[in-house]
Design an enzyme around this catalytic site. Structure first.
Site, mmCIF file in Angstrom:
data_model
loop_
_atom_site.group_PDB
_atom_site.id
_atom_site.type_symbol
_atom_site.label_atom_id
_atom_site.label_comp_id
_atom_site.label_asym_id
_atom_site.label_seq_id
_atom_site.Cartn_x
_atom_site.Cartn_y
_atom_site.Cartn_z
ATOM 1 N N SER A 107 0.807 -1.232 0.000
ATOM 2 C CA SER A 107 0.000 0.000 0.000
ATOM 3 C C SER A 107 0.836 1.277 0.000
ATOM 4 O O SER A 107 0.447 2.286 0.595
ATOM 5 C CB SER A 107 -0.942 0.031 1.208
ATOM 6 O OG SER A 107 -1.631 -1.194 1.307
ATOM 7 N N ARG A 108 1.986 1.219 -0.604
ATOM 8 C CA ARG A 108 2.886 2.389 -0.701
ATOM 9 C C ARG A 108 3.402 2.861 0.653
ATOM 10 O O ARG A 108 3.897 3.986 0.769
ATOM 11 C CB ARG A 108 2.194 3.576 -1.416
ATOM 12 C CG ARG A 108 1.766 3.292 -2.841
ATOM 13 C CD ARG A 108 2.979 3.309 -3.767
ATOM 14 N NE ARG A 108 2.637 3.051 -5.135
ATOM 15 C CZ ARG A 108 2.546 1.824 -5.670
ATOM 16 N NH1 ARG A 108 2.779 0.748 -4.936
ATOM 17 N NH2 ARG A 108 2.252 1.676 -6.944
ATOM 18 N N LEU A 109 3.291 2.023 1.699
ATOM 19 C CA LEU A 109 3.797 2.427 3.021
ATOM 20 C C LEU A 109 5.222 1.877 3.188
ATOM 21 O O LEU A 109 5.514 1.083 4.087
ATOM 22 C CB LEU A 109 2.852 1.922 4.130
ATOM 23 C CG LEU A 109 1.421 2.441 3.990
ATOM 24 C CD1 LEU A 109 0.519 1.888 5.081
ATOM 25 C CD2 LEU A 109 1.410 3.977 4.041
#
Ligand SMILES: Cc1cc2nc3c(=O)[nH]c(=O)nc-3n(C[C@H](O)[C@H](O)[C@H](O)COP(=O)(O)O)c2cc1C
Length: 213
Positions: free
Chosen positions: A191-193
């Site tokens: 999730s792009r984290l």
């Protein structure tokens, strides 16, 4: 526009990498661990790194070179000192190097000052190279304009005759060492984290901080 280029905006990869919790206190220890993992995972050209320098006008330029050694906490590569990168480094020794290992979803960004390694060290590495590469180092006036590819072949043939036995190291060819002041490890996460762990050299100690992805 090509079909593949048209598709780029629809490509939403998700990452799931190993966590960067409990990192070692030395960035060189983490670099070594990640480098070994890259080789083990058969990342293509694991030791290829993008070196960016800055020219007199402030314009940056980047190119791939091979990391040949990590010694005394310095990243060493070899090139032509009269090339574009060499000319730029002579005026501004600040540089950045970047590794990208896509299978591992990892990037390492390193910035610091560059200096030439000793002539003895460059001699030692040059003498270990294949004869063809040694002649190539003389023949290539790296980054200068070339009339045609024949010019290069002719120079190689001339040099081959000039040095029938040992090929000496050209004075304009040798190693650079990048002495880092900051090393950022990037690990892709869902999730792009993504994880971003930054080591900064402050008063001879490597301090760790984290950055938003
Ligand atoms: C995979 C790969 C590895 C390379 N390794 C080196 C290298 O170790 N040393 C080098 O001088 N050029 C290397 N090159 C060529 C450089 O990218 C570049 O074209 C050359 O050094 C001239 O750069 P400059 O004109 O910006 O100085 C490599 C290129 C590739 C694609």
């Amino acid at each position: 526009m090509s079909e593949e280029l048209k598709k780029l905006k629809d490509d939403h990869k998700d990452f799931r990498g190993e966590s960067l919790d409990n990192p070692p206190s030395s960035p060189f220890e983490l670099f070594s661990t990640w480098f070994d993992a890259a080789v083990k995972n058969q990342e293509l050209e694991s030791n290829a790194m993008c070196v960016s320098t800055v020219g007199q006008t402030g314009m940056p330029s980047s190119r791939i070179v091979y990391l040949k050694e990590l010694r005394n906490e310095e990243f060493v590569y070899y090139t032509n000192y009269s090339s574009q990168k060499g000319t730029e480094l002579a005026l501004n020794p600040n540089a950045s190097i970047l590794f990208f290992w896509p299978k591992m979803q990892r990037q390492i960004r390193i910035s610091g000052m560059t200096s030439k390694i000793s002539a003895e060290e460059s001699d030692a590495y040059f003498s270990s190279r294949p004869r063809e590469s040694q002649l190539g180092a003389w023949a290539s006036h790296q980054s200068e304009l070339l009339e045609n590819s024949e010019e290069l072949k002719t120079r190689v043939a001339m040099l081959n005759a000039k040095y029938p036995e040992e090929v000496p190291r050209p004075p304009h060819w040798g190693g650079y060492a990048l002495i880092p002041i900051e090393i950022e490890f990037w690990q892709g996460q869902p999730s792009r984290l993504h994880d971003r762990l930054v080591y900064s050299l402050m008063e001879n100690t490597w301090r760790q901080t984290r950055k938003n992805p």
